[in-house]
Design an enzyme around this catalytic site. Structure first.
Site: not given
Length: 497
Positions: A232, A269
């Protein structure tokens, strides 16, 4: 186990890998009850040491105690959720095809398929979630549930917390009867990379920057035997707002936007890095007023602060970028940075010409308001400027549910792993239906690091053909001792095809 000495790094890495391999032999054969018990014991042990762990995390990261306690609870929930997954057994996707001499394509053998753990996993921990994406976080929980030993590469931003968490969780797993070294910890950066390339390691997970994630993904792919690398790598998470939505609830939307950008100093994020609004929208006063109530917050570490200062400077240097609200930035005596949020605006055509200077992620409390002209094809804009994100959000007015909006929603689904119709992307529910992943560059490969589907990253399919009952793994035997759900294709079924 912690790798520290450069002089014996190779020996230490080999020893860690050997221990993980030995643990895999026992862990992969452990019953669902034993594996689930280990996960629940780990969750309980974290709760027993909550005060100590939260205090340590606060000192090392600067994150607020309330945020850290909530994150620790989330970590416990993840572990318990995967305990349920293991016990249920549906994740194994067991399929049985009975032998059929009259199969439509010719005689069919007895075929029995299930998903099995891939083997030892290296997990590169994140800086911004010292519990939920670190030593005992979602990647570790999913891999352990799958039956894979985990070697965590600790993040240097919270070393004391990592060491303590690893000891607590590893001890709980052993108390449940799982093998020694089911969970190991390394702290040396070179050790982490060497383990990624070690033949004993069969998969890796990473949460962090795009630059580091792409480098590690390339190393995983360049092995003589390439392995899955689930990285990620960040996201800018654009939020699109229609004119009708602003007309109905502009103040509520703008206040929510500022709060989403500012939470945990923007070090999430899923922070909305861009807000797309119609040209001519009046937003300055509402944004400034909402941001005035946001207290100063410490960034995670000096390295994060350096990157934030550099990226904000790059964006502000672009002609056509207008400052809506200039946030604060100061360093204390320890070199830590303390910040308040900054908001800028830019016309859509300027954004197109600015390129990476504005489009790249700014990790921290900074966001760009983009003004788009009437008649703009927002689906085309997203595909052009924001092709790969963890999330995309769309705010519509009441009654905006026609063909145009339906097409836009479909386009957003092609560019993100999670599409929100209203609300804000910060805050990721730990539930079976969650998707926390997206098209490149948000992640290196399709998958999710949150929710029960995350277990699939650490499994591989194996079929046994015409095997005697005594030699079959437990979920594939006729007596089904693990009592897992199974899909059966009986003899004669192909007559209907």
């Amino acid at each position: 186990m912690t790798a520290t000495a450069a002089s014996d790094l190779d020996r230490t890495v080999d020893d860690v890998a050997r221990r993980a391999t030995e643990a895999f032999a026992g862990l992969s054969r452990a019953t669902p009850a034993t594996r689930a018990d280990g996960l629940r014991r780990a969750a309980a042990a974290l709760g027993d040491h909550a005060d100590e762990l939260v205090a340590t995390a606060h000192v090392e990261t600067g994150l607020a105690e309330a945020r850290l306690r909530g994150e620790l609870k989330r970590t416990q929930v993840q572990l318990r959720l995967f305990a349920h997954v293991v016990e249920d057994g549906a994740y194994l996707d067991v399929r049985l095809d009975e032998a059929d001499p009259d199969f439509v394509l010719g005689p069919r053998p007895d075929l029995r398929r299930a998903l099995w753990p891939v083997g030892p996993v290296v997990n590169f921990a994140a800086s911004n979630f010292p519990f939920a994406f670190s030593v005992a976080g979602g990647d570790t929980a999913a891999a352990l549930a799958a039956g894979c030993p985990v070697i965590v590469k600790a993040h240097p931003g919270h070393p004391w917390l990592s060491e303590r968490t690893a000891r607590i969780v590893a001890g709980a797993l052993v108390e449940a009867g799982l093998p020694e070294d089911t969970l190991q910890l390394v702290t040396d950066q070179d050790a982490g990379v060497d383990l990624l390339e070690h033949p004993a390691v069969r998969a890796a997970a990473f949460t962090g920057s795009q630059r580091v994630g792409q480098l590690l993904a390339a190393r995983a792919a360049a092995r003589p035997d390439p392995i899955p690398f689930f990285g990620e790598l960040g996201s800018v998470n654009p939020v699109l707002v229609s004119a009708a939505a602003l007309e109905e609830r502009a103040d509520v939307l703008l206040t929510g936007y500022v709060a989403s950008v500012s939470g945990s100093a923007g070090q999430l994020c899923t922070k909305p890095g861009f807000l797309l609004v119609p040209e001519g929208t009046a937003y300055d006063d509402a944004v400034v007023a909402a941001a005035a109530d946001v207290p100063e917050h410490r960034l995670l570490n000096p390295s994060i602060a350096d990157g934030y200062e550099r990226r904000v400077g790059q964006a502000l240097a672009v002609d056509g970028v207008r400052v809506v609200r200039s946030g604060g930035f100061r360093r204390d005596a320890d070199g830590q940075a303390w910040v308040t949020p900054t908001f800028v605006s830019v016309p859509l055509d300027v954004l197109r010409g600015a390129g990476d200077a504005v489009l790249d992620e700014v990790f921290g409390p900074f966001s760009v308001i983009v003004e788009y002209p009437a008649g703009t094809d927002l689906a085309a804009v997203v595909g052009e400027l924001f092709p790969g994100n963890l999330t995309l959000t769309l705010h519509l007015g009441a009654g905006e549910t026609g063909a145009e909006q339906s097409a836009l929603v479909g386009a957003l689904g092609r560019c993100a792993g999670r599409v929100l119709l209203g609300g804000w992307p910060t805050g990721v529910a730990v539930t079976p239906a969650m998707q926390h992943g997206g098209p490149s560059p948000a992640t290196t490969t399709d998958g999710t690091s949150v929710g029960t589907a995350a277990i699939g990253r650490f499994l591989r399919g194996v079929t046994f053909q015409d095997a005697p009952q005594e030699l079959l793994p437990a979920p594939l035997r006729d007596d089904n001792p693990w009592d897992v759900p199974r899909t059966v294709s009986p003899r004669g079924a192909s007559a209907e095809w």
